[in-house]
Write a protein that holds these residues in place. Structure first.
Motif, PDB file in Angstrom:
ATOM      1  N   THR A   9      14.872  55.995 -35.454  1.00  0.00           N
ATOM      2  CA  THR A   9      16.101  56.101 -34.922  1.00  0.00           C
ATOM      3  C   THR A   9      15.735  56.644 -33.518  1.00  0.00           C
ATOM      4  O   THR A   9      16.511  56.483 -32.656  1.00  0.00           O
ATOM      5  N   GLY A  60      24.315  42.741 -42.763  1.00  0.00           N
ATOM      6  CA  GLY A  60      23.966  43.592 -41.733  1.00  0.00           C
ATOM      7  C   GLY A  60      25.036  43.635 -40.494  1.00  0.00           C
ATOM      8  O   GLY A  60      25.100  44.677 -39.985  1.00  0.00           O
ATOM      9  N   PHE A  61      25.646  42.612 -40.526  1.00  0.00           N
ATOM     10  CA  PHE A  61      26.800  42.573 -39.339  1.00  0.00           C
ATOM     11  C   PHE A  61      27.730  43.790 -39.739  1.00  0.00           C
ATOM     12  O   PHE A  61      28.151  44.597 -38.924  1.00  0.00           O
ATOM     13  N   LEU A  63      27.302  46.434 -41.912  1.00  0.00           N
ATOM     14  CA  LEU A  63      26.954  47.622 -41.603  1.00  0.00           C
ATOM     15  C   LEU A  63      26.776  48.084 -40.232  1.00  0.00           C
ATOM     16  O   LEU A  63      26.975  49.308 -40.043  1.00  0.00           O
ATOM     17  N   LYS A  64      26.596  47.240 -39.322  1.00  0.00           N
ATOM     18  CA  LYS A  64      26.218  47.650 -37.902  1.00  0.00           C
ATOM     19  C   LYS A  64      27.854  47.950 -37.150  1.00  0.00           C
ATOM     20  O   LYS A  64      27.914  48.612 -36.417  1.00  0.00           O
ATOM     21  N   ILE A  65      28.795  47.393 -37.726  1.00  0.00           N
ATOM     22  CA  ILE A  65      30.110  47.418 -37.016  1.00  0.00           C
ATOM     23  C   ILE A  65      30.886  48.506 -37.679  1.00  0.00           C
ATOM     24  O   ILE A  65      31.879  49.092 -37.196  1.00  0.00           O
ATOM     25  N   TYR A  68      32.221  51.816 -36.366  1.00  0.00           N
ATOM     26  CA  TYR A  68      33.374  51.766 -35.294  1.00  0.00           C
ATOM     27  C   TYR A  68      34.628  51.449 -35.660  1.00  0.00           C
ATOM     28  O   TYR A  68      35.678  51.411 -34.957  1.00  0.00           O
ATOM     29  N   ILE A  97      27.099  45.086 -30.550  1.00  0.00           N
ATOM     30  CA  ILE A  97      26.872  46.014 -31.342  1.00  0.00           C
ATOM     31  C   ILE A  97      26.103  45.709 -32.402  1.00  0.00           C
ATOM     32  O   ILE A  97      25.039  46.464 -32.912  1.00  0.00           O
ATOM     33  N   ALA A  98      26.100  44.364 -33.071  1.00  0.00           N
ATOM     34  CA  ALA A  98      25.427  43.905 -34.153  1.00  0.00           C
ATOM     35  C   ALA A  98      24.107  43.201 -33.740  1.00  0.00           C
ATOM     36  O   ALA A  98      23.422  42.845 -34.597  1.00  0.00           O
ATOM     37  N   ASP A  99      23.876  43.093 -32.354  1.00  0.00           N
ATOM     38  CA  ASP A  99      22.628  42.509 -31.884  1.00  0.00           C
ATOM     39  C   ASP A  99      22.481  41.022 -32.323  1.00  0.00           C
ATOM     40  O   ASP A  99      21.348  40.717 -32.837  1.00  0.00           O
ATOM     41  N   CYS A 100      23.580  40.260 -32.131  1.00  0.00           N
ATOM     42  CA  CYS A 100      23.592  38.847 -32.362  1.00  0.00           C
ATOM     43  C   CYS A 100      24.123  38.059 -31.379  1.00  0.00           C
ATOM     44  O   CYS A 100      24.954  38.487 -30.349  1.00  0.00           O
TER      45      CYS A 100
END
Length: 164
Positions: A9, A60-61, A63-65, A68, A97-100
């Motif tokens: 991190t 993954g999406f 988990l990343k959002i 928020y 946020i999801a880096d896509c």
């Protein structure tokens, strides 16, 4: 004082020695302004089966959002780093946020709506996305408004999102 950096991190930690009496308790507080989130991915057997059905990109999406999601209501809102604090995030924000890509985020959001993982709702005069509490919940309990929004899903699942 020694410094350590988390390789995953980049977070910096410091080692300190604390002297205390045997009857004293020491508690560590994080600085104000960065609130701790209690986002949890549901761990019931039914939830695990639902999560296993997601593709790696979809998982993954989600988990990343999930961080928020606003506490109790699971509305995806900005935090002043990504989007304006308290304002619903757009699909473009979620893509960042999801880096896509935007098109990939739009496709996943559409799939999540079809699978009833996300649902559109209105906050004030703006459209907002909320995460189904059967998948992930921010906070210790789901608000009544969130339970109403996903009432059909929770009834069909025969599961109480506040249990766990």
């Amino acid at each position: 004082m020694r410094q350590f950096v988390d390789p995953d991190t980049g977070e910096v930690f410091y080692e300190e020695q604390i002297l205390r009496r045997p009857d004293e308790i020491v508690k560590v507080f994080r600085p104000a302004g960065r609130s701790a989130k209690f986002v949890k991915i549901k761990a019931s057997q039914k939830a695990k089966r639902r999560l296993r059905k997601l593709t790696l990109a979809e998982a993954g999406f989600l988990l990343k959002i999930a961080p928020y999601a606003s506490e109790g209501t699971n509305l995806l809102q900005g935090d002043n780093e990504r989007g304006q604090k308290g304002v619903p995030l757009t699909i473009k924000d979620l893509a960042r946020i999801a880096d896509c890509s935007y098109s990939q985020a739009r496709k996943i959001v559409r799939t999540f709506i079809e699978q009833r993982i996300l649902r559109w709702t209105e906050v004030g005069n703006r459209a907002a996305l909320a995460i189904n509490p059967l998948y992930s919940l921010n906070g210790k309990a789901a608000d009544t408004s969130l339970l109403q929004l996903f009432k059909q899903e929770t009834t069909e699942a025969g599961e109480d999102p506040n249990s766990e």
